[in-house]
Design an enzyme around this catalytic site. Structure first.
Site, PDB file in Angstrom:
ATOM      1  N   LYS A   1       2.312  10.959  -3.852  1.00 50.08           N
ATOM      2  CA  LYS A   1       1.576  10.167  -4.445  1.00 50.08           C
ATOM      3  C   LYS A   1       0.330  11.453  -4.907  1.00 50.08           C
ATOM      4  O   LYS A   1       0.236  10.923  -5.703  1.00 50.08           O
ATOM      5  CB  LYS A   1       0.810   9.091  -3.778  1.00 50.08           C
ATOM      6  CG  LYS A   1       0.129   8.672  -3.956  1.00 50.08           C
ATOM      7  CD  LYS A   1      -0.871   8.548  -2.739  1.00 50.08           C
ATOM      8  CE  LYS A   1      -1.968   7.062  -3.264  1.00 50.08           C
ATOM      9  NZ  LYS A   1      -2.268   5.535  -2.623  1.00 50.08           N
TER      10      LYS A   1
ATOM     11  N   GLU B   1      -7.351   0.507  -4.639  1.00 49.13           N
ATOM     12  CA  GLU B   1      -7.758   0.120  -3.172  1.00 49.13           C
ATOM     13  C   GLU B   1      -9.385   0.184  -2.233  1.00 49.13           C
ATOM     14  O   GLU B   1      -8.959  -0.589  -2.090  1.00 49.13           O
ATOM     15  CB  GLU B   1      -7.206   1.450  -2.844  1.00 49.13           C
ATOM     16  CG  GLU B   1      -5.589   1.989  -2.976  1.00 49.13           C
ATOM     17  CD  GLU B   1      -5.513   3.261  -2.239  1.00 49.13           C
ATOM     18  OE1 GLU B   1      -5.986   4.476  -1.885  1.00 49.13           O
ATOM     19  OE2 GLU B   1      -3.872   3.427  -3.159  1.00 49.13           O
TER      20      GLU B   1
ATOM     21  N   ASP C   1     -13.532   5.944   3.088  1.00 52.55           N
ATOM     22  CA  ASP C   1     -11.456   5.584   3.053  1.00 52.55           C
ATOM     23  C   ASP C   1     -10.721   6.855   3.473  1.00 52.55           C
ATOM     24  O   ASP C   1     -10.794   8.166   2.256  1.00 52.55           O
ATOM     25  CB  ASP C   1     -11.037   5.578   2.070  1.00 52.55           C
ATOM     26  CG  ASP C   1      -9.072   5.463   1.874  1.00 52.55           C
ATOM     27  OD1 ASP C   1      -9.093   5.506   2.927  1.00 52.55           O
ATOM     28  OD2 ASP C   1      -8.713   4.511   0.949  1.00 52.55           O
TER      29      ASP C   1
ATOM     30  N   ASP D   1       0.549  -1.188  -0.359  1.00 50.22           N
ATOM     31  CA  ASP D   1      -0.315  -0.129   0.112  1.00 50.22           C
ATOM     32  C   ASP D   1       0.929   1.411  -0.021  1.00 50.22           C
ATOM     33  O   ASP D   1       1.436   1.842   1.191  1.00 50.22           O
ATOM     34  CB  ASP D   1      -0.768   0.171   1.789  1.00 50.22           C
ATOM     35  CG  ASP D   1      -2.296   1.295   1.392  1.00 50.22           C
ATOM     36  OD1 ASP D   1      -1.341   1.929   0.547  1.00 50.22           O
ATOM     37  OD2 ASP D   1      -2.437   1.550   2.716  1.00 50.22           O
TER      38      ASP D   1
END
Ligand code: AMP
Length: 597
Positions: A69, A166, A189, A7
């Site tokens: 990211k 994800e 999330d 992850d």
């Protein structure tokens, strides 16, 4: 070869693999499984990744890169410079670069430093070299962002076997691939810096992202900042803005706020103590859950329209959802759980550790790919092919062996003989070409309306559910009448030795079986040709020259002789010759049909 599950998060990153049949996350030398996705560039020496990198932030914020990211696969023009603390520039293709001293780094290169650290953590923990990985990305990542992630993996010395969404990884970790054949789920999330909502549909083991939405600048960090403002306001008599203060004061307060927030997940009150925050000034304030909830509320409210929009885009209403999964470190907060419960009007699923769920799903996906989650995979596939007997005693495979279950497949069949009014469907399991060499699991007789040869349309569908139960459904598509046969545990209830023996036999007999199948197929063709030629000769044979007629009759005799001999090559040749000899006859037949029409 073990495959790593990674992850690669905006705030934190984790790595794991399957060990002795269990998906596990791996800890570094400090015993931490989750490391901050931060890279520090000390003015001398090598870059540092993780917690040690974050510690450098108070000293030299511009030399510590976080949230890289967010820059993956982006062009400079797509990035709001106000959202990053470090200088950016662009490469010749406009893609974004991060400037450290006199070097411009691509986001892939920086992510690769994090990935390399994770790879080393895993290698140290497992005591072996690990070079393959599954990496997760947000569902909304476009192709450029996915490619950039793959590229980062390559730069870190990893061969990326798969990029997984994800929310899909989260659903895998929640075990949803096993328990439900069909479900609609929302994955809420909320991480440190990003919020994602995804609506997924799982259909017979396939994950489909129906809609996603989110905010790439919304997360736990905002809550920390709001709480830090509150702490500062309660401390600074002159009410000056926290954002106007020295960076080191801001950072100390943010860190204290995050600690308080995390503590308040366990306890109802927490005392923040910051001695010597400023020269001669100490900060000491008591905060409780209500204060934290008040600070968090405006940010949680921002997730509401995003969730509703995603649901709307998926064409669903709240009632259609079967499950709401909470993922991301911030969903540990009681205030977030309460908010999601209220928003989705249901009990939310918090059964998984929210900051490890995505990584665990990546590990499971890696385990499935490498075959190391054998038990799971074995349960999840059909060990032997399933099919039915077709004309001439052949095995007609409908679901090949090793197909992942649940699964569904079907084929259309017709009647071989005129005036037939039912068909026997024999359900077979095995790898041999001829029906008689395979195991019969059951049979059903399917009734249909009698008619000329080839007039019936019988659809046969095989369906294996997640428990390995095979259901064979035969439908007369003219009347829509169904005949159903249920066979318990056809897919999984075969002892390993018997499966191995069946496969070994199929290999041993492969050549014999193949030539027998081919002869049967050629014979089926002859069986069709010979009566058709007889019929045509009776109808239009008089219009042929006697030479043509003799040639046809001789070719038909040769087919009969070849059938007797059992020689495959001779039969194939004879069939082809008869086909060739009847060209003229077929043309005459066609002409007559046209004239009659
Ligand atoms: P993630 O991006 O999913 O790793 O989530 C990181 C965020 O989760 C950060 O904002 C953390 O402060 C927050 N977080 C981690 N643990 C807890 C906790 N026990 N209670 C509240 N927030 C937490």
């Amino acid at each position: 070869m073990a495959i790593l599950g990674i992850d690669l998060g905006t705030t934190n990153s984790l790595v794991g693999t399957v060990d002795a049949g269990f998906p596990i996350l791996l800890a570094n030398a400090e015993g931490q499984r989750s490391i901050p996705s931060a890279i520090a560039f000390p003015s001398d020496g090598e870059p540092i990744v993780g917690r040690a990198a974050l510690r450098q932030r108070a000293l030299a914020p511009e030399r510590v890169i976080t949230s890289v990211k967010r820059l993956m696969g982006k062009r400079l023009a797509e990035v709001d410079p106000a959202t990053v603390a470090y200088p950016l520039t662009s490469a010749h293709d406009d893609s974004v670069r991060i400037v450290i001293d006199d070097r411009a780094w691509s986001p892939e290169e920086l992510s690769a430093l994090i990935l390399r650290t994770l790879k080393e953590t895993a290698e140290n923990a497992m005591g072996s070299t690990l070079e393959q990985a599954v990496i997760t990305v947000p569902a909304y990542f476009n192709d450029a962002q996915r490619q950039a992630t793959k590229q980062a993996g390559m730069l870190a010395g990893l061969s990326v076997q798969r990029i997984v969404n994800e929310p899909t990884a989260a659903a895998l970790a929640f075990g949803l691939h096993q328990s439900k054949s069909r479900a609609k789920i929302a994955v809420y999330d909320l991480g440190g810096g990003t919020f994602d909502i995804s609506i997924l549909e799982i259909n017979d083991g396939l994950f489909h992202v129906l809609a996603t939405n989110g905010d790439t600048h919304l997360g736990g960090d905002d809550i920390d900042r709001a709480l830090a403002e509150h702490l500062w306001a309660s401390h600074a008599a002159d009410r000056s803005e926290l954002s106007q203060q020295q960076p080191d004061i801001q950072i100390k307060l943010y860190e204290a706020a995050e600690q308080a927030k995390i503590a308040l997940t366990e306890t109802s009150t927490h005392t923040v103590r910051l001695p010597f925050l400023q020269e001669g000034v100490h900060l000491e304030t008591l905060v409780d859950r209500e204060v934290l909830a008040t600070c968090a509320q405006p940010f949680l409210e921002r997730t509401r329209p995003l969730c509703l929009r995603a649901l709307h885009d998926a064409g669903l209403s709240l009632d259609d959802l079967d499950e709401v999964l909470l993922v991301g470190g911030s969903t540990r907060m009681p205030a977030v759980r309460a908010f999601a419960t209220e928003l989705f009007e249901r009990e939310v699923n918090t059964t998984q550790n929210p900051d490890e769920t995505v990584a665990k799903g990546a590990v499971i996906q890696g385990g499935i790919l490498s075959g190391s989650l054998q038990d799971m995979v074995l349960l999840d596939i059909t060990p032997l092919s399933l099919g039915i007997e077709s004309f001439g005693g052949l095995m007609n495979v409908i679901i090949p062996r090793n197909t992942t279950i649940p699964t569904k497949a079907g084929e259309m069949f017709t009647n071989a003989v005129a005036d037939q009014s039912s068909m026997l469907v024999r359900v077979l399991q095995g790898e041999r070409e001829m029906a008689r060499d395979n195991w019969e699991l059951g049979q059903i007789s399917v009734p249909f309306e009698a008619g000329p040869k080839g007039s019936a349309r019988i659809g046969v569908q095989f369906k294996i559910d997640e428990n390995g139960i095979l259901e064979v459904l035969a439908r007369d598509t003219k009347t829509n009448q169904d005949t159903v046969l249920e066979i318990q545990h056809a897919a999984v209830d075969v002892a390993d030795q018997r499966v191995e023996a069946m496969i070994a036999e199929s290999v041993d007999h492969a050549f014999d079986d193949m030539s027998e199948r081919q002869f049967t197929e050629a014979k089926l063709k002859s069986d069709e040709l010979l009566p058709a030629v007889d019929q045509a000769l009776a109808l239009v044979g008089d219009h042929l020259t006697s030479e043509d007629r003799q040639a046809i009759e001789a070719a038909a005799e040769e087919v009969k002789g070849a059938l007797q001999s059992g020689e495959l090559a001779r039969l194939k040749k004879a069939n082809a010759a008869l086909d060739e000899a009847t060209q003229e006859l077929a043309a005459l037949l066609m002409q007559q049909a046209l004239e009659q029409a």
